[in-house]
Design a protein around this motif. Structure first.
Motif, short mmCIF file in Angstrom:
data_model
loop_
_atom_site.label_atom_id
_atom_site.label_comp_id
_atom_site.label_asym_id
_atom_site.label_seq_id
_atom_site.Cartn_x
_atom_site.Cartn_y
_atom_site.Cartn_z
N GLY A 115 0.82 -1.22 0.00
CA GLY A 115 0.00 0.00 0.00
C GLY A 115 0.84 1.26 0.00
O GLY A 115 0.52 2.24 -0.67
N GLU A 116 1.94 1.23 0.76
CA GLU A 116 2.82 2.40 0.83
C GLU A 116 3.41 2.69 -0.54
O GLU A 116 3.43 3.84 -1.00
CB GLU A 116 3.95 2.11 1.84
N SER A 121 4.49 8.60 -4.68
CA SER A 121 4.72 9.16 -6.01
C SER A 121 5.87 8.37 -6.65
O SER A 121 6.64 7.72 -5.94
CB SER A 121 5.11 10.63 -5.89
N PRO A 122 6.01 8.45 -7.97
CA PRO A 122 7.14 7.76 -8.62
C PRO A 122 8.48 8.14 -8.00
O PRO A 122 9.34 7.28 -7.81
CB PRO A 122 7.03 8.21 -10.08
N ILE A 128 12.54 5.12 -1.98
CA ILE A 128 12.40 3.90 -1.18
C ILE A 128 13.38 2.83 -1.68
O ILE A 128 14.08 2.20 -0.88
CB ILE A 128 10.94 3.38 -1.22
N VAL A 129 13.45 2.66 -3.01
CA VAL A 129 14.38 1.65 -3.56
C VAL A 129 15.82 2.01 -3.19
O VAL A 129 16.60 1.14 -2.77
CB VAL A 129 14.22 1.54 -5.10
N ILE A 164 2.80 -1.33 -10.70
CA ILE A 164 2.02 -0.14 -10.34
C ILE A 164 2.12 0.91 -11.45
O ILE A 164 1.13 1.52 -11.85
CB ILE A 164 2.54 0.47 -9.01
N GLU A 165 3.34 1.09 -11.97
CA GLU A 165 3.57 2.21 -12.90
C GLU A 165 3.24 1.86 -14.34
O GLU A 165 2.99 2.73 -15.14
CB GLU A 165 5.02 2.69 -12.78
N ALA A 166 3.28 0.59 -14.67
CA ALA A 166 2.95 0.19 -16.04
C ALA A 166 1.94 -0.94 -16.03
O ALA A 166 2.29 -2.09 -16.26
CB ALA A 166 4.21 -0.21 -16.78
#
Ligand SMILES: [Zn+2]
Length: 173
Positions: A115-116, A121-122, A128-129, A164-166
């Protein structure tokens, strides 16, 4: 009793008096999950011990395997498939079993949830990574004791971000 023993006919197996239950077929190590039939990934003994919620008296001296099949309730199983530990017998919710569960950790060591990452945002996802990488390089992770899969989460984190992004392309007519 019509059960015959495993001796060859010339040894008189047809008249063998031994009860059938005294025979133990050697367990066949298949390395495939007895429930879903998929191949498991080897995990360290300490991973199973750290993650089980049941008494560790159940743990045997075998090389357990991890089942990553989403729809399968088995988390760990013995190589011969005789023993399984399911999601109810594990202390953590397992990312592979609930890849869309908001409260489920994708990074168990540094406590990042699905969820986080979804809500971030991207740019925040990149941060985070980077932070996970920094933690790994600083020797702060303990994937063998924290992550049910017993290995580094980074591939899962990257995969989740990709998802999530694609999202899968929608067919446009
Ligand atoms: Zn399975």
């Amino acid at each position: 009793m019509t059960d015959s023993c495993c001796c060859p006919p010339e040894a008189g197996n047809a008249v063998c008096e031994l009860p059938a239950q005294s025979f133990h077929r050697p367990p066949r190590a298949t390395h495939t999950c007895p429930v879903c039939g998929e191949r498991g990934k080897p995990v360290l003994g300490q991973t199973v011990k750290a993650l089980l919620s049941v008494s560790l008296r159940a743990v045997q001296e075998v090389k357990y395997l991890f089942c990553k099949t989403q729809t399968c309730p088995v988390v760990y199983f013995s190589p011969d498939g005789e023993q399984t530990f399911t999601i109810e017998q594990v202390r953590e919710r397992v990312y592979q079993k609930e890849p869309d569960g908001d409260d489920v950790f994708v990074c168990y060591c540094f406590r990042h949830t699905v969820g986080e990452l979804r809500a971030a945002s991207p740019e925040s996802r990149r941060i985070i990574v980077d932070d996970i990488n920094t933690g790994i390089n600083a020797g702060q992770c303990a994937c063998d004791l924290r992550n049910p899969q017993g290995s580094c989460c980074l591939g899962n984190v990257r995969g989740l971000i990709k998802r999530i992004e694609a999202p899968p392309a929608v067919m446009v007519k």
